[in-house]
Motif scaffolding. Structure first.
Motif, PDB file in Angstrom:
ATOM      1  N   MET A   1       0.848  -1.177   0.000  1.00 51.54           N
ATOM      2  CA  MET A   1       0.000   0.000   0.000  1.00 51.54           C
ATOM      3  C   MET A   1       0.894   1.240   0.000  1.00 51.54           C
ATOM      4  O   MET A   1       1.791   1.360   0.825  1.00 51.54           O
ATOM      5  N   SER A   2       0.675   2.133  -0.901  1.00 49.89           N
ATOM      6  CA  SER A   2       1.472   3.347  -1.023  1.00 49.89           C
ATOM      7  C   SER A   2       1.405   4.195   0.232  1.00 49.89           C
ATOM      8  O   SER A   2       0.481   4.079   1.032  1.00 49.89           O
ATOM      9  N   ALA A   3       2.404   5.070   0.371  1.00 47.31           N
ATOM     10  CA  ALA A   3       2.433   6.026   1.479  1.00 47.31           C
ATOM     11  C   ALA A   3       2.951   7.347   0.933  1.00 47.31           C
ATOM     12  O   ALA A   3       3.649   7.388  -0.086  1.00 47.31           O
ATOM     13  N   PRO A  32      16.655   5.614  -3.064  1.00 45.95           N
ATOM     14  CA  PRO A  32      16.900   4.233  -2.607  1.00 45.95           C
ATOM     15  C   PRO A  32      15.693   3.578  -1.936  1.00 45.95           C
ATOM     16  O   PRO A  32      15.647   2.356  -1.796  1.00 45.95           O
ATOM     17  N   TYR A  33      14.724   4.363  -1.543  1.00 46.56           N
ATOM     18  CA  TYR A  33      13.536   3.837  -0.863  1.00 46.56           C
ATOM     19  C   TYR A  33      12.317   3.826  -1.785  1.00 46.56           C
ATOM     20  O   TYR A  33      11.191   3.619  -1.336  1.00 46.56           O
ATOM     21  N   GLY A  34      12.542   4.067  -3.065  1.00 45.72           N
ATOM     22  CA  GLY A  34      11.450   4.045  -4.034  1.00 45.72           C
ATOM     23  C   GLY A  34      10.613   5.301  -4.021  1.00 45.72           C
ATOM     24  O   GLY A  34       9.498   5.308  -4.539  1.00 45.72           O
ATOM     25  N   GLY A  35      11.132   6.381  -3.433  1.00 42.15           N
ATOM     26  CA  GLY A  35      10.374   7.625  -3.352  1.00 42.15           C
ATOM     27  C   GLY A  35      10.539   8.482  -4.591  1.00 42.15           C
ATOM     28  O   GLY A  35      11.517   8.363  -5.331  1.00 42.15           O
ATOM     29  N   ARG A  36       9.546   9.319  -4.804  1.00 41.86           N
ATOM     30  CA  ARG A  36       9.617  10.277  -5.910  1.00 41.86           C
ATOM     31  C   ARG A  36       8.695  11.447  -5.618  1.00 41.86           C
ATOM     32  O   ARG A  36       7.685  11.301  -4.927  1.00 41.86           O
ATOM     33  N   PHE A  37       9.077  12.610  -6.152  1.00 40.38           N
ATOM     34  CA  PHE A  37       8.211  13.766  -6.002  1.00 40.38           C
ATOM     35  C   PHE A  37       6.909  13.548  -6.762  1.00 40.38           C
ATOM     36  O   PHE A  37       6.924  13.140  -7.928  1.00 40.38           O
ATOM     37  N   LEU A  38       5.801  13.833  -6.127  1.00 43.24           N
ATOM     38  CA  LEU A  38       4.495  13.853  -6.781  1.00 43.24           C
ATOM     39  C   LEU A  38       4.038  15.297  -6.951  1.00 43.24           C
ATOM     40  O   LEU A  38       3.372  15.628  -7.925  1.00 43.24           O
ATOM     41  N   PRO A  61       6.559   3.426  -1.943  1.00 44.09           N
ATOM     42  CA  PRO A  61       5.816   2.175  -2.097  1.00 44.09           C
ATOM     43  C   PRO A  61       5.011   1.786  -0.859  1.00 44.09           C
ATOM     44  O   PRO A  61       3.988   1.128  -0.971  1.00 44.09           O
ATOM     45  N   GLY A  62       5.472   2.206   0.318  1.00 45.81           N
ATOM     46  CA  GLY A  62       4.763   1.871   1.545  1.00 45.81           C
ATOM     47  C   GLY A  62       5.245   2.706   2.718  1.00 45.81           C
ATOM     48  O   GLY A  62       6.215   3.465   2.610  1.00 45.81           O
ATOM     49  N   VAL A  63       4.567   2.547   3.848  1.00 47.99           N
ATOM     50  CA  VAL A  63       4.904   3.296   5.058  1.00 47.99           C
ATOM     51  C   VAL A  63       6.313   2.948   5.538  1.00 47.99           C
ATOM     52  O   VAL A  63       7.066   3.823   5.967  1.00 47.99           O
ATOM     53  N   LEU A  92       3.211  11.900   7.501  1.00 48.73           N
ATOM     54  CA  LEU A  92       3.312  10.638   6.776  1.00 48.73           C
ATOM     55  C   LEU A  92       1.915  10.034   6.759  1.00 48.73           C
ATOM     56  O   LEU A  92       1.302   9.844   7.815  1.00 48.73           O
ATOM     57  N   VAL A  93       1.405   9.769   5.559  1.00 49.95           N
ATOM     58  CA  VAL A  93       0.038   9.285   5.402  1.00 49.95           C
ATOM     59  C   VAL A  93       0.042   7.999   4.585  1.00 49.95           C
ATOM     60  O   VAL A  93       0.558   7.988   3.464  1.00 49.95           O
ATOM     61  N   PRO A  94      -0.531   6.910   5.132  1.00 45.32           N
ATOM     62  CA  PRO A  94      -0.669   5.711   4.313  1.00 45.32           C
ATOM     63  C   PRO A  94      -1.783   5.913   3.290  1.00 45.32           C
ATOM     64  O   PRO A  94      -2.794   6.554   3.588  1.00 45.32           O
ATOM     65  N   GLY A  95      -1.581   5.375   2.109  1.00 42.98           N
ATOM     66  CA  GLY A  95      -2.628   5.430   1.099  1.00 42.98           C
ATOM     67  C   GLY A  95      -3.685   4.372   1.364  1.00 42.98           C
ATOM     68  O   GLY A  95      -3.553   3.555   2.276  1.00 42.98           O
TER      69      GLY A  95
END
Length: 115
Positions: A1-3, A32-38, A61-63, A92-95
């Protein structure tokens, strides 16, 4: 689940070279943690209420990945570049999971309200 890590940054900040360095370095800390600017301080339209602050939103990708990024040495090293010059709130918000159905949430709320 995305975060998502969402920052609401107050516009009263004075621009400083540290902020430019922070912006240059931050993508390398979350990649390295799969993050990206939205969203990255793009113009926005207020549809209701008031919102004069700038918005930054980074997807993960997740919390666990988002929290690992936040706590990483690489990110913590650059935090002072931002925090000395910008005030704001960061959450920090879980999707919601794939296939999330808001009508089920509403049904549960209706049942709760009956009791």
């Amino acid at each position: 689940m995305s975060a998502y890590v969402i920052a609401r940054l107050h516009k009263a900040a004075k621009l400083h070279p540290d902020i430019a360095e922070y912006i240059e370095r931050i993508p390398g800390t979350f990649e390295p943690y799969g993050g990206r600017f939205l969203v990255h301080v793009t113009p926005h339209e207020v549809l209701e209420g008031s919102w004069d602050e700038d918005v930054v939103m980074i997807g993960f990708p997740g919390v666990e990945e988002a929290r690992a990024w936040w706590e990483s040495d690489a990110y913590q090293e650059i935090v002072p570049l931002r925090s000395r010059h910008l005030d704001g709130d960061i959450i920090l918000v879980p999707g919601v999971p794939e296939g999330y159905d808001a009508t089920k949430t509403a049904a549960g709320l209706r049942e709760f309200l009956k009791s």
